[in-house]
Design a protein around this motif. Structure first.
Motif, PDB file in Angstrom:
ATOM      1  N   ALA A 366       0.723  -1.292  -0.031  1.00 37.82           N
ATOM      2  CA  ALA A 366      -0.306  -0.337  -0.229  1.00 37.82           C
ATOM      3  C   ALA A 366       0.703   1.289  -0.095  1.00 37.82           C
ATOM      4  O   ALA A 366       0.056   2.659  -0.538  1.00 37.82           O
ATOM      5  N   LEU A 367       1.993   1.148   0.567  1.00 40.45           N
ATOM      6  CA  LEU A 367       3.599   2.084   0.911  1.00 40.45           C
ATOM      7  C   LEU A 367       3.594   2.302  -0.752  1.00 40.45           C
ATOM      8  O   LEU A 367       3.812   2.957  -0.817  1.00 40.45           O
ATOM      9  N   VAL A 368       3.767   1.278  -1.685  1.00 41.37           N
ATOM     10  CA  VAL A 368       4.090   1.741  -2.502  1.00 41.37           C
ATOM     11  C   VAL A 368       2.887   2.538  -3.920  1.00 41.37           C
ATOM     12  O   VAL A 368       3.546   3.304  -4.778  1.00 41.37           O
ATOM     13  N   ILE A 369       2.009   2.043  -3.368  1.00 42.94           N
ATOM     14  CA  ILE A 369       0.910   2.470  -4.787  1.00 42.94           C
ATOM     15  C   ILE A 369       0.577   3.665  -4.532  1.00 42.94           C
ATOM     16  O   ILE A 369       0.429   4.740  -4.446  1.00 42.94           O
ATOM     17  N   ALA A 370       0.563   4.130  -2.968  1.00 40.26           N
ATOM     18  CA  ALA A 370       0.149   5.615  -2.525  1.00 40.26           C
ATOM     19  C   ALA A 370       0.910   6.428  -2.774  1.00 40.26           C
ATOM     20  O   ALA A 370       0.714   7.484  -3.223  1.00 40.26           O
ATOM     21  N   SER A 371       2.373   6.193  -2.539  1.00 40.68           N
ATOM     22  CA  SER A 371       3.751   7.179  -2.947  1.00 40.68           C
ATOM     23  C   SER A 371       3.202   7.502  -4.592  1.00 40.68           C
ATOM     24  O   SER A 371       3.824   8.348  -5.032  1.00 40.68           O
ATOM     25  N   ILE A 372       3.642   6.157  -5.531  1.00 44.06           N
ATOM     26  CA  ILE A 372       3.015   6.303  -7.273  1.00 44.06           C
ATOM     27  C   ILE A 372       1.614   7.780  -7.268  1.00 44.06           C
ATOM     28  O   ILE A 372       2.318   8.273  -8.056  1.00 44.06           O
ATOM     29  N   ASP A 373       1.216   7.409  -6.673  1.00 44.80           N
ATOM     30  CA  ASP A 373      -0.362   7.947  -6.703  1.00 44.80           C
ATOM     31  C   ASP A 373      -0.162   9.371  -6.086  1.00 44.80           C
ATOM     32  O   ASP A 373       0.010  10.502  -6.693  1.00 44.80           O
ATOM     33  N   GLY A 380       1.868  16.682 -11.374  1.00 39.76           N
ATOM     34  CA  GLY A 380       0.226  16.819 -11.703  1.00 39.76           C
ATOM     35  C   GLY A 380       0.270  16.634 -13.008  1.00 39.76           C
ATOM     36  O   GLY A 380      -0.498  17.332 -13.620  1.00 39.76           O
ATOM     37  N   LEU A 381       0.393  14.940 -12.880  1.00 38.38           N
ATOM     38  CA  LEU A 381       0.342  14.148 -14.503  1.00 38.38           C
ATOM     39  C   LEU A 381      -1.244  14.068 -14.391  1.00 38.38           C
ATOM     40  O   LEU A 381      -1.658  13.695 -12.372  1.00 38.38           O
ATOM     41  N   SER A 382      -1.896  13.614 -15.374  1.00 35.02           N
ATOM     42  CA  SER A 382      -3.026  12.729 -15.422  1.00 35.02           C
ATOM     43  C   SER A 382      -3.286  11.295 -14.640  1.00 35.02           C
ATOM     44  O   SER A 382      -2.877  10.850 -14.532  1.00 35.02           O
ATOM     45  N   SER A 383      -4.644  11.147 -14.289  1.00 33.96           N
ATOM     46  CA  SER A 383      -5.224  10.122 -13.705  1.00 33.96           C
ATOM     47  C   SER A 383      -4.788   9.255 -14.921  1.00 33.96           C
ATOM     48  O   SER A 383      -4.138   7.995 -14.084  1.00 33.96           O
ATOM     49  N   GLY A 384      -4.723   8.986 -15.923  1.00 32.68           N
ATOM     50  CA  GLY A 384      -4.483   8.073 -17.137  1.00 32.68           C
ATOM     51  C   GLY A 384      -3.046   7.796 -17.014  1.00 32.68           C
ATOM     52  O   GLY A 384      -2.829   6.470 -16.858  1.00 32.68           O
ATOM     53  N   THR A 385      -2.447   8.606 -16.628  1.00 30.61           N
ATOM     54  CA  THR A 385      -0.490   8.181 -16.831  1.00 30.61           C
ATOM     55  C   THR A 385      -0.497   7.775 -14.780  1.00 30.61           C
ATOM     56  O   THR A 385       0.686   6.803 -14.938  1.00 30.61           O
ATOM     57  N   LYS A 386      -0.921   8.156 -14.267  1.00 29.61           N
ATOM     58  CA  LYS A 386      -1.261   7.297 -12.836  1.00 29.61           C
ATOM     59  C   LYS A 386      -1.277   6.167 -13.255  1.00 29.61           C
ATOM     60  O   LYS A 386      -1.021   5.179 -12.235  1.00 29.61           O
ATOM     61  N   PHE A 387      -2.700   5.521 -13.974  1.00 27.22           N
ATOM     62  CA  PHE A 387      -3.095   3.880 -13.614  1.00 27.22           C
ATOM     63  C   PHE A 387      -1.874   3.614 -14.766  1.00 27.22           C
ATOM     64  O   PHE A 387      -1.482   1.886 -14.293  1.00 27.22           O
ATOM     65  N   VAL A 388      -1.339   3.977 -15.880  1.00 28.18           N
ATOM     66  CA  VAL A 388      -0.759   3.130 -16.405  1.00 28.18           C
ATOM     67  C   VAL A 388       0.346   2.705 -15.301  1.00 28.18           C
ATOM     68  O   VAL A 388       1.231   1.822 -16.045  1.00 28.18           O
ATOM     69  N   VAL A 389       1.176   3.469 -14.984  1.00 26.94           N
ATOM     70  CA  VAL A 389       2.549   4.244 -14.242  1.00 26.94           C
ATOM     71  C   VAL A 389       2.090   3.054 -13.210  1.00 26.94           C
ATOM     72  O   VAL A 389       2.760   1.426 -13.180  1.00 26.94           O
ATOM     73  N   THR A 390       0.938   3.083 -12.424  1.00 27.75           N
ATOM     74  CA  THR A 390       0.544   1.688 -11.046  1.00 27.75           C
ATOM     75  C   THR A 390       0.574  -0.046 -11.143  1.00 27.75           C
ATOM     76  O   THR A 390       0.690  -0.310 -11.049  1.00 27.75           O
TER      77      THR A 390
END
Lengths: 414, 274
Positions: A366-373, A380-390
């Protein structure tokens, strides 16, 4: 493995060397395990360090005490739900309904606290939501074990149906703002600096006492104990990490209450999994259900209990989330909650195939995921980038698991 | 000696000790399939009894009946002379009957101690697992069976060789003051050296006064460790021998062409006289 005569010799030798070998031997053995594919938490620590370096180099606000406290609060709900997911994954099952079960629990809590409605005390509302979670999980478990429907299907049906229940509960009210100080304070209030230090020192002392007591009991029973230096190193590492967390958090707002709750849950569930019969049976059912059944373990009961725990932790996650947002809306339980929670457990190192994993993996994942998010949000990247990276990180984590599994198979540790 | 008519009599005159486990006229059918038909079977303390037969002869069904996995359709099981009803694995374990199945029923992700105590974990105060007590007991049991090839009892079973796994499964079975240990094809998947380890272990069990039943396809193994042998064919007990009095050829003959008594009238007559 040759005949008995040569095989006889290593055993007494091993017994004597176990008592006398030092830190170096343990380090070598650990490295041999890593090379054989038994990676433990190593990839995740490496991953967290990489994440920290990458985001810090892009935005120097990432590694600040303020953002650190934000990170804890943002990860809290995923940690709680992920802990429940760990139990289910240990059985080799899956629970897809945790997202909307958390939504149902959050909505119920909000409704019970409404000042123009039930207006119950916060404790009662939370207890009711947790009990509802446990009941939902029991229902899932009974359908899975007694009726024999695969957990994927039961909880997929749950995913849809509990989403419906969220809408039935609160759609006509729209967003409900939480007024209760206690529930809102859960995620938004902080320990006083002094209190945090007292708790941290006490925790470190208890941890040291437990480890030393275990050594004493084992040597009294003539069982091998590791080197004293290793025990000292473990105590020191624990204390340093704990004190660092407190020191950093205290520079900003302090330790959030929710972290204390999570720490207690972490200790409690770790104890249940590693030191109780029930926990042992969970691992056994996940490792070899048929062997567990023949050993007289009531496999169905273990499974039902695990699904109840999972949904109850989901309910708690829902309350934490509602507390962080200070409100509940008809979208509660949707979005990324389900997938992030499952991904947290898997990224942390709990196997999807059952039998391997621990509560710690939910916290680290959860720490990894929350850090990326959090980091991508700072950039300031979009949700799209967030999801791709996650998604890529999840894929990388599972790849590490698969590759290390192959390594284990080749070295006979599968 | 080759008789299905009165096996227990012949044993008592030959073996000396009274049987600890005795089956009389046990039948088992799965729907229309008659898996066991009027089987008599007995094993005495200190005896290593081999149970042999072709595929489908009913060996596995017989041990599953003894272990309580299948309820028997007809007949009676006696334990230490008393008639008993075995309704499940727990009943069998309570009597002191332990079965080591061919697949060993070990959980790969658990360590040796955890596997040996699976389902019977010991707890101390606060319902906490008594890890030190269990580890000590497991170590002692392995030592008493002269199992010296396992480096650490805290390694997971996944990392053990076939012979070591078999040793763990056997140690798990004898740890509970059991009186009868049934081994299902203990050497089927093992190499030469590991087969030797396991056969030595089986012999030691007999020497410790346990009644041992070993199911095997391998007549070499049977001749090496067993002192008695029971031959099943098509669900019936077609022959019993003392290993010292018999040749491999005779046993093979009994396995493939032993006289069947599946003439219902004859079988019924036996029940009446018994």
């Amino acid at each position: 493995m040759s005949a008995t005569a040569p095989a006889n010799t290593p055993s007494p030798a091993a017994a004597t060397s176990a008592a006398s070998d030092g830190l170096g031997d343990h380090a070598r053995r650990w490295w041999a395990d890593v090379r054989a594919g038994d990676l433990g938490s190593l990839p995740i620590f490496v991953g967290l360090i990489i994440i920290a370096i990458v985001f810090q180099s892009q935005n120097d606000r990432f590694l600040t005490s303020g953002n650190f406290v934000n990170l804890i609060v943002q990860a809290a709900a995923f940690i709680a739900i992920g802990m429940g997911i760990v139990f289910v994954l240990l059985l080799g099952e899956i629970d897809l309904s945790v997202g909307y079960v958390s939504g149902v629990a959050g909505s119920l809590t909000a409704l019970l606290l409404l000042e123009d409605g039930a207006s119950l005390p916060a404790g009662v509302a939370i207890a009711a939501a947790l009990a509802l979670g446990a009941a939902i999980g029991t229902l899932h478990g009974v359908l899975i074990t007694k009726v024999g429907i695969p957990s994927f299907v039961v909880t997929l049906a749950g995913l849809i149906a509990w989403n419906g229940v969220v809408l039935l509960l609160i759609a006509d009210r729209g967003t409900i703002v939480l007024q209760n100080d206690l529930v809102v304070g859960f995620s938004n209030d902080f320990l006083a600096d002094g209190t945090a230090w007292i708790v941290a020192v006490a925790a470190a002392a208890i941890y040291a006492a437990l480890l030393l007591n275990e050594r004493r009991v084992r040597s009294a029973a003539n069982l091998p104990t590791g080197p004293m230096s290793l025990t000292a190193l473990r105590i020191a590492t624990f204390a340093v990490i704990l004190f660092a967390v407190v020191a950093i958090a205290n520079q900003d707002r302090g330790i959030p209450f929710v972290l204390v709750v999570l720490a207690v849950l972490f200790l409690g569930w770790t104890f249940v999994l590693n030191r109780t019969r029930f926990g042992r049976h969970v691992y056994a059912v996940g490792g070899n259900a048929e062997a567990a059944r023949r050993a007289g373990i009531d496999v169905d009961r273990v499974k039902i209990a695990v699904f109840a725990i999972c949904s109850m932790m989901a309910a708690l996650g829902g309350i934490i989330l509602a507390s962080r947002l200070r409100s509940v809306d008809p979208g509660a339980g949707g979005g990324q909650i389900l997938l992030y929670s499952i991904a947290a457990a898997v990224i942390g190192g709990t196997s999807l195939f059952g039998g391997r994993g621990n509560i710690k993996s939910a916290v680290l994942g959860a720490l990894v995921i929350a850090s990326i998010d959090n980091g991508l949000g700072l950039l300031g990247l979009s949700s799209g980038t967030k999801f791709v990276v996650t998604g890529l990180v999840l894929l990388a984590a599972v790849t590490v698991d698969s590759v290390s599994r192959k390594g284990r198979a080749q070295s006979g540790r599968a | 000696m080759s008789t299905a008519a009165s096996p227990s009599d012949s044993r008592e005159s030959g073996g000396g000790a009274a049987p600890v486990l005795e089956l009389k006229g046990v039948s088992k059918s799965f729907g229309a399939v008659q898996a066991l038909y009027q089987v008599d079977f007995a094993v005495a303390p200190g005896q290593v009894m081999a149970l042999v037969g072709d595929n489908g002869a009913g060996k596995s069904t017989l041990i599953k009946c003894i272990a309580g996995i299948h309820p028997i359709s007809d007949g009676q099981i006696f334990f230490e002379g008393q008639p008993v009803d075995i309704h499940g694995p727990k009943d069998a374990a309570k009597l002191g009957i332990e079965v080591v199945y061919q697949d060993l029923a070990l959980a790969d992700n658990l360590d040796v101690v955890q596997n040996m105590f699976l389902g019977r974990e010991e707890v101390s105060s606060l319902r906490r697992l008594d890890e030190t007590g269990m580890e000590k007991k497991a170590t002692d049991t392995l030592a008493s069976l002269s199992v010296t090839t396992i480096r650490s009892v805290r390694q997971t079973v996944a990392g053990l060789s076939g012979g070591q796994r078999q040793s763990v499964a056997v140690a798990k079975a004898v740890m509970w003051n059991s009186k009868v240990v049934i081994l299902d094809e203990p050497t089927a998947a093992l190499g030469v050296a590991q087969t030797r380890q396991v056969l030595d272990l089986v012999r030691r069990l007999g020497q410790q006064g346990l009644a041992v039943v070993i199911v095997s396809h391998n007549l070499h193994d049977v001749f090496e460790v067993a002192d008695h042998v029971t031959v099943l064919r098509l669900g019936q007990n077609v022959a019993e021998y003392r290993v010292a009095d018999v040749t491999q050829t005779q046993i093979v003959e009994a396995i493939t062409a032993g006289t069947l008594s599946k003439v219902p009238g004859q079988a019924d007559a036996e029940v009446v006289t018994a």
